[in-house]
Design a protein around this motif. Structure first.
Motif, PDB file in Angstrom:
ATOM      1  N   CYS A 199       9.907  -2.943  13.955  1.00 21.83           N
ATOM      2  CA  CYS A 199       9.583  -3.703  12.723  1.00 21.83           C
ATOM      3  C   CYS A 199      10.317  -3.417  11.291  1.00 21.83           C
ATOM      4  CB  CYS A 199       8.187  -3.708  12.502  1.00 21.83           C
ATOM      5  SG  CYS A 199       7.112  -4.358  13.795  1.00 21.83           S
ATOM      6  N   ILE A 200      10.595  -4.448  10.743  1.00 26.21           N
ATOM      7  CA  ILE A 200      11.255  -4.222   9.113  1.00 26.21           C
ATOM      8  C   ILE A 200      10.432  -5.019   8.423  1.00 26.21           C
ATOM      9  CG2 ILE A 200      12.733  -6.313   9.723  1.00 26.21           C
ATOM     10  CD1 ILE A 200      15.193  -4.519   8.396  1.00 26.21           C
ATOM     11  N   ILE A 201      10.616  -4.708   7.007  1.00 25.21           N
ATOM     12  CA  ILE A 201       9.744  -5.470   5.916  1.00 25.21           C
ATOM     13  C   ILE A 201      10.500  -5.387   4.386  1.00 25.21           C
ATOM     14  CG2 ILE A 201       8.204  -3.462   5.294  1.00 25.21           C
ATOM     15  CD1 ILE A 201       5.852  -5.674   5.311  1.00 25.21           C
ATOM     16  N   PRO A 202      10.589  -6.254   3.590  1.00 27.22           N
ATOM     17  CA  PRO A 202      10.780  -6.280   2.443  1.00 27.22           C
ATOM     18  C   PRO A 202       9.597  -6.030   1.690  1.00 27.22           C
ATOM     19  CG  PRO A 202      11.141  -8.344   2.828  1.00 27.22           C
ATOM     20  CD  PRO A 202      10.432  -7.578   4.252  1.00 27.22           C
ATOM     21  N   THR A 203       9.522  -4.937   0.575  1.00 23.71           N
ATOM     22  CA  THR A 203       8.210  -4.970   0.229  1.00 23.71           C
ATOM     23  C   THR A 203       8.198  -4.588  -1.525  1.00 23.71           C
ATOM     24  OG1 THR A 203       6.169  -3.531   0.260  1.00 23.71           O
ATOM     25  CG2 THR A 203       8.069  -2.528   0.842  1.00 23.71           C
ATOM     26  N   ALA A 204       7.089  -4.950  -2.088  1.00 21.77           N
ATOM     27  CA  ALA A 204       6.980  -4.656  -3.687  1.00 21.77           C
ATOM     28  C   ALA A 204       6.521  -2.974  -3.809  1.00 21.77           C
ATOM     29  CB  ALA A 204       6.174  -5.610  -4.285  1.00 21.77           C
ATOM     30  N   GLY A 205       5.962  -2.684  -2.469  1.00 19.65           N
ATOM     31  CA  GLY A 205       5.124  -1.230  -2.233  1.00 19.65           C
ATOM     32  C   GLY A 205       4.193  -1.177  -1.296  1.00 19.65           C
ATOM     33  N   ASN A 206       3.030  -1.788  -1.616  1.00 21.24           N
ATOM     34  CA  ASN A 206       1.960  -1.521  -0.526  1.00 21.24           C
ATOM     35  C   ASN A 206       1.927  -2.152   0.734  1.00 21.24           C
ATOM     36  OD1 ASN A 206      -0.026  -0.253  -1.914  1.00 21.24           O
ATOM     37  ND2 ASN A 206      -0.405  -1.756  -3.225  1.00 21.24           N
ATOM     38  N   ALA A 207       2.876  -3.127   0.926  1.00 19.93           N
ATOM     39  CA  ALA A 207       2.811  -3.587   2.207  1.00 19.93           C
ATOM     40  C   ALA A 207       3.827  -2.791   3.022  1.00 19.93           C
ATOM     41  CB  ALA A 207       3.551  -5.282   2.136  1.00 19.93           C
ATOM     42  N   GLY A 208       4.770  -2.319   2.460  1.00 19.96           N
ATOM     43  CA  GLY A 208       5.857  -1.188   3.076  1.00 19.96           C
ATOM     44  C   GLY A 208       4.968   0.112   3.603  1.00 19.96           C
ATOM     45  N   VAL A 209       4.019   0.473   2.709  1.00 19.12           N
ATOM     46  CA  VAL A 209       3.302   1.410   3.238  1.00 19.12           C
ATOM     47  C   VAL A 209       2.465   1.247   4.230  1.00 19.12           C
ATOM     48  CG1 VAL A 209       1.262   2.990   2.331  1.00 19.12           C
ATOM     49  CG2 VAL A 209       3.242   2.615   0.663  1.00 19.12           C
ATOM     50  N   ALA A 210       1.736   0.106   4.230  1.00 20.54           N
ATOM     51  CA  ALA A 210       0.806  -0.219   5.188  1.00 20.54           C
ATOM     52  C   ALA A 210       1.728  -0.310   6.659  1.00 20.54           C
ATOM     53  CB  ALA A 210       0.021  -1.538   5.141  1.00 20.54           C
ATOM     54  N   MET A 211       2.658  -1.188   6.602  1.00 22.25           N
ATOM     55  CA  MET A 211       3.506  -1.451   7.839  1.00 22.25           C
ATOM     56  C   MET A 211       4.101   0.003   8.326  1.00 22.25           C
ATOM     57  SD  MET A 211       7.138  -3.193   8.784  1.00 22.25           S
ATOM     58  CE  MET A 211       8.022  -1.559   8.542  1.00 22.25           C
ATOM     59  N   ALA A 212       4.310   0.895   7.483  1.00 23.93           N
ATOM     60  CA  ALA A 212       4.926   2.248   7.988  1.00 23.93           C
ATOM     61  C   ALA A 212       3.428   2.934   8.630  1.00 23.93           C
ATOM     62  CB  ALA A 212       5.329   2.971   6.697  1.00 23.93           C
ATOM     63  N   ALA A 213       2.676   2.815   8.312  1.00 23.22           N
ATOM     64  CA  ALA A 213       1.118   3.494   8.846  1.00 23.22           C
ATOM     65  C   ALA A 213       0.855   3.038  10.072  1.00 23.22           C
ATOM     66  CB  ALA A 213       0.052   3.547   7.615  1.00 23.22           C
ATOM     67  N   TYR A 214       0.840   1.723  10.135  1.00 28.38           N
ATOM     68  CA  TYR A 214       0.402   0.855  11.391  1.00 28.38           C
ATOM     69  C   TYR A 214       1.634   1.008  12.480  1.00 28.38           C
ATOM     70  CZ  TYR A 214      -3.729  -0.527   9.117  1.00 28.38           C
ATOM     71  OH  TYR A 214      -5.064  -0.345   8.564  1.00 28.38           O
TER      72      TYR A 214
END
Length: 400
Positions: A135-150
């Motif tokens: 998976c890949i995501i552009p993020t302002a911060g929180n969404a990237g953290v959440a994707m990395a965790a899940y």
């Protein structure tokens, strides 16, 4: 799982284009609608209804609403205990400013410290179920953290692309979860361009905001929870910090679904929805006020509220629909006002909110002073994240 575990499966029936209504299968991996390039919305069989009593004894997470969530097989569920965050009464600030019934839903209590946990729990669960391999995501911060965790929980490789100026806490957490992190100059739309470059051969599932159907479904559970926590009633007004707008759209979607299910009284009046943005990045505000046709050429500036630095939201038409249907409005909040809001909520209520959450409080103050809000109304604020992550942004600003 206990004997009260969820035993029923999703009642999802199809995915539809949010612009033209064209239907698509939910049995294959989908992104935006092929017809219009717009977000796909999950539809469910709500005709036969479901008794609210099915919730009795279920786990206190967002997964208690399994029938109206898209996961087909529970073995693919990737959960860290997200959802069912508290509703807190803000009596001190209410009394100080003239609100008789002021409450805050604190999404900072979620795993990974923000409401993004809901959407990414659902998106990564469906990615796993649909056979995605990374998976890949552009993020302002929180969404990237959440994707990395899940993704870490699911055993999927994760690539996170975020602005270089994002506070160190967000970057470090992504590293700890084992994600590959790319830092770029600019805002989230610049990160999205880099994501498209990295994913030009389609080897990643791009879980950008509203570019797959299921983050929205996780976010909508905020709406289900608000109704359940208020004993199946709804507040008069909800103030929501809208960057990409998934939560605003999702909460409204939840209210429509609950009406169809009969979970809300027939005569229920749905809340007026207020979209709150940062003065530094207010594309929805400018479109709503007629200052531009749409936000697709809008250029914003960085803001203390990283999650509001979304200059060209794909979901803008859906957000405008919510505001129109709910007879809501928009409000932009300055950086100094956000700081004041963080300070007031901390010193008067003991809640250390993200600047995004503080923006909703300051918007409520201003709308009450303008007469758009009324003191007797029940007002609900959404705080979307834990203020601890924003310490670098807020450094030196705490003094009165």
């Amino acid at each position: 799982m206990t004997s009260n575990s969820l035993t029923t499966i999703s009642q999802i029936t199809t995915l539809t284009c949010s612009k033209c209504g064209q239907a698509y299968s939910h049995d294959v991996l989908q992104r935006v609608s092929p017809c219009c390039g717009m977000p796909l919305l999950a539809q469910y069989d709500l005709e036969d209804g479901l008794a609210r009593e099915i919730l009795m004894g279920r786990e206190g997470t967002m997964w208690r609403y399994q029938e109206v969530l898209p996961l087909l097989d529970e073995k693919y569920k990737v959960s860290l205990g997200e959802g069912f965050t508290p509703l807190l009464s803000l009596n001190t600030l209410g009394n100080l400013y003239g609100f008789e019934n002021l409450i805050l839903k604190d999404e900072g209590k979620n795993p990974t410290g923000s409401f993004k946990a809901r959407g990414l729990s659902m998106a990564i669960s469906k990615a796993l179920e649909m056979g995605a391999e990374q998976c890949i995501i552009p993020t302002a911060g929180n969404a990237g953290v959440a994707m990395a965790a899940y993704c870490a929980k699911a055993g999927l490789p994760a690539v996170v692309v975020m602005p270089r100026h994002t506070p160190k806490a967000f970057k470090d957490e992504c590293y700890w979860y084992g994600a590959e992190v790319h830092l770029l100059d600019g805002l989230i739309h610049d990160c999205a361009v880099h994501v498209r470059h990295l994913n030009q051969h389609g080897e990643y599932l791009d879980v950008s905001t509203l570019k797959e159907p299921y983050r929205l479904e996780g976010k909508k559970t905020m709406g289900y929870e608000i109704a359940e926590q208020l004993q199946w009633s709804l507040p008069d007004v909800i103030l929501y910090p809208a960057g990409g707008g998934t939560g605003l759209i999702g909460i409204w979607k939840a209210f429509q679904e609950m009406k169809a299910l009969g979970w809300l009284p027939e005569d229920v009046k749905l809340p007026r929805m207020v979209a709150v943005q940062a003065q530094n990045c207010k594309p929805l505000v400018d479109t709503y006020l007629g200052l531009q046709d749409n936000s697709q050429q809008y250029n914003g500036l960085p803001t203390l509220a990283n999650g509001l630095a979304v200059p060209r939201p794909l979901g803008e038409p859906l957000m405008l629909d919510v505001l129109a249907q709910s007879e809501g409005t928009v409000m932009a909040i300055t950086e100094d006002e956000m700081v004041e809001g963080v300070r007031e909520l901390a010193q008067k209520e003991g809640i250390f909110v993200a600047p995004e959450g503080a923006a909703t409080w300051m918007a409520a103050r201003k709308l009450l002073a303008q007469g758009w809000l009324h003191s007797h109304e029940q007002i609900l604020l959404l705080n979307t994240g834990n203020g601890q992550k924003y310490m670098e942004n807020m450094e030196g600003r705490w003094s009165i």
